[in-house]
Design a protein around this motif. Sequence first.
Motif, PDB file in Angstrom:
ATOM      1  N   ALA A 212       0.839  -1.202   0.000  1.00 12.71           N
ATOM      2  CA  ALA A 212       0.000   0.000   0.000  1.00 12.71           C
ATOM      3  C   ALA A 212       0.874   1.253   0.000  1.00 12.71           C
ATOM      4  O   ALA A 212       0.608   2.202  -0.753  1.00 12.71           O
ATOM      5  CB  ALA A 212      -0.934   0.000   1.209  1.00 12.71           C
TER       6      ALA A 212
ATOM      7  N   SER B  17      -1.386   3.663  -2.112  1.00 12.48           N
ATOM      8  CA  SER B  17      -2.793   3.280  -2.110  1.00 12.48           C
ATOM      9  C   SER B  17      -3.269   3.073  -0.683  1.00 12.48           C
ATOM     10  O   SER B  17      -2.466   2.863   0.224  1.00 12.48           O
ATOM     11  CB  SER B  17      -2.988   1.958  -2.866  1.00 12.48           C
ATOM     12  N   LEU B  18      -4.553   3.087  -0.520  1.00 14.39           N
ATOM     13  CA  LEU B  18      -5.135   2.726   0.765  1.00 14.39           C
ATOM     14  C   LEU B  18      -4.997   1.219   0.954  1.00 14.39           C
ATOM     15  O   LEU B  18      -5.059   0.459  -0.028  1.00 14.39           O
ATOM     16  CB  LEU B  18      -6.608   3.108   0.804  1.00 14.39           C
ATOM     17  N   PRO B  19      -4.826   0.754   2.179  1.00  6.97           N
ATOM     18  CA  PRO B  19      -4.778  -0.688   2.413  1.00  6.97           C
ATOM     19  C   PRO B  19      -6.005  -1.407   1.852  1.00  6.97           C
ATOM     20  O   PRO B  19      -5.888  -2.521   1.345  1.00  6.97           O
ATOM     21  CB  PRO B  19      -4.702  -0.798   3.937  1.00  6.97           C
ATOM     22  N   SER B  20      -7.149  -0.761   1.887  1.00  6.12           N
ATOM     23  CA  SER B  20      -8.358  -1.392   1.349  1.00  6.12           C
ATOM     24  C   SER B  20      -8.248  -1.600  -0.168  1.00  6.12           C
ATOM     25  O   SER B  20      -8.757  -2.587  -0.701  1.00  6.12           O
ATOM     26  CB  SER B  20      -9.596  -0.568   1.684  1.00  6.12           C
ATOM     27  N   THR B  21      -7.570  -0.704  -0.854  1.00  2.00           N
ATOM     28  CA  THR B  21      -7.362  -0.860  -2.295  1.00  2.00           C
ATOM     29  C   THR B  21      -6.462  -2.053  -2.567  1.00  2.00           C
ATOM     30  O   THR B  21      -6.722  -2.847  -3.485  1.00  2.00           O
ATOM     31  CB  THR B  21      -6.740   0.417  -2.888  1.00  2.00           C
TER      32      THR B  21
ATOM     33  N   THR C  91      -6.134  -4.610  -0.667  1.00  2.00           N
ATOM     34  CA  THR C  91      -6.931  -5.800  -0.358  1.00  2.00           C
ATOM     35  C   THR C  91      -7.801  -6.186  -1.545  1.00  2.00           C
ATOM     36  O   THR C  91      -7.882  -7.361  -1.917  1.00  2.00           O
ATOM     37  CB  THR C  91      -7.797  -5.563   0.894  1.00  2.00           C
ATOM     38  N   VAL C  92      -8.439  -5.208  -2.182  1.00  2.00           N
ATOM     39  CA  VAL C  92      -9.286  -5.475  -3.348  1.00  2.00           C
ATOM     40  C   VAL C  92      -8.445  -6.049  -4.488  1.00  2.00           C
ATOM     41  O   VAL C  92      -8.838  -7.031  -5.133  1.00  2.00           O
ATOM     42  CB  VAL C  92     -10.030  -4.191  -3.794  1.00  2.00           C
TER      43      VAL C  92
ATOM     44  N   ASP D 293      -7.399  -9.575  -3.593  1.00  2.47           N
ATOM     45  CA  ASP D 293      -8.539 -10.484  -3.755  1.00  2.47           C
ATOM     46  C   ASP D 293      -8.720 -10.864  -5.223  1.00  2.47           C
ATOM     47  O   ASP D 293      -8.920 -12.038  -5.554  1.00  2.47           O
ATOM     48  CB  ASP D 293      -9.829  -9.837  -3.240  1.00  2.47           C
TER      49      ASP D 293
ATOM     50  N   ARG E 278      -1.987 -15.496  -0.189  1.00  2.00           N
ATOM     51  CA  ARG E 278      -1.701 -14.853   1.091  1.00  2.00           C
ATOM     52  C   ARG E 278      -1.160 -15.911   2.041  1.00  2.00           C
ATOM     53  O   ARG E 278      -1.631 -17.040   2.044  1.00  2.00           O
ATOM     54  CB  ARG E 278      -2.982 -14.296   1.710  1.00  2.00           C
TER      55      ARG E 278
END
Length: 151
Positions: A57, A62-66, A68-69, A72, A82
């Motif tokens: 990130a 980027s945001l950690p959520s980005t 993660t997406v 995924d 992972r």
Amino acid sequence: MTNTADTGIELGEVMLSIAVLYWSLHDKLDCADPGISKQERLFLLRLSAPRRMGDLAKIMQSLPSTVTVLADALEAKGLVVRRRDPDDRRAWLLELTEQGQGARRALMDRIDAALRDATGLPEADLHRFGALMLRIRDHIMADGLPKGLPF
């Protein structure tokens, strides 16, 4: 425009040439793999070795959520896995699968070919150019990643 005394090169023209090179490479690589988005390709490039998601990130700004997406999506495509970080069981490491390593290698080969094609430089000049670009990158990044860097 400013001329350098010893070569007569206009530095403004050099800057414009960098922009032209960027866009030439951007066009050549934009549709490299329709099954993988641009962000996913950049993600694969940054995953040369297992990395923590938080580190990715930061690197990708980027945001950690980005991240993660993206992880995924690449995991669903069989390109990354992972696993727990052995140094910190709370953290996750992402690493390329065998298929992901192949996809990354193919992407790196396309980048190599695109750079060779876009510059038209002979091998020796391409190596000098590469060494200079790495020095420039290191100098710029000594103060941290520039804002808005797309990777």
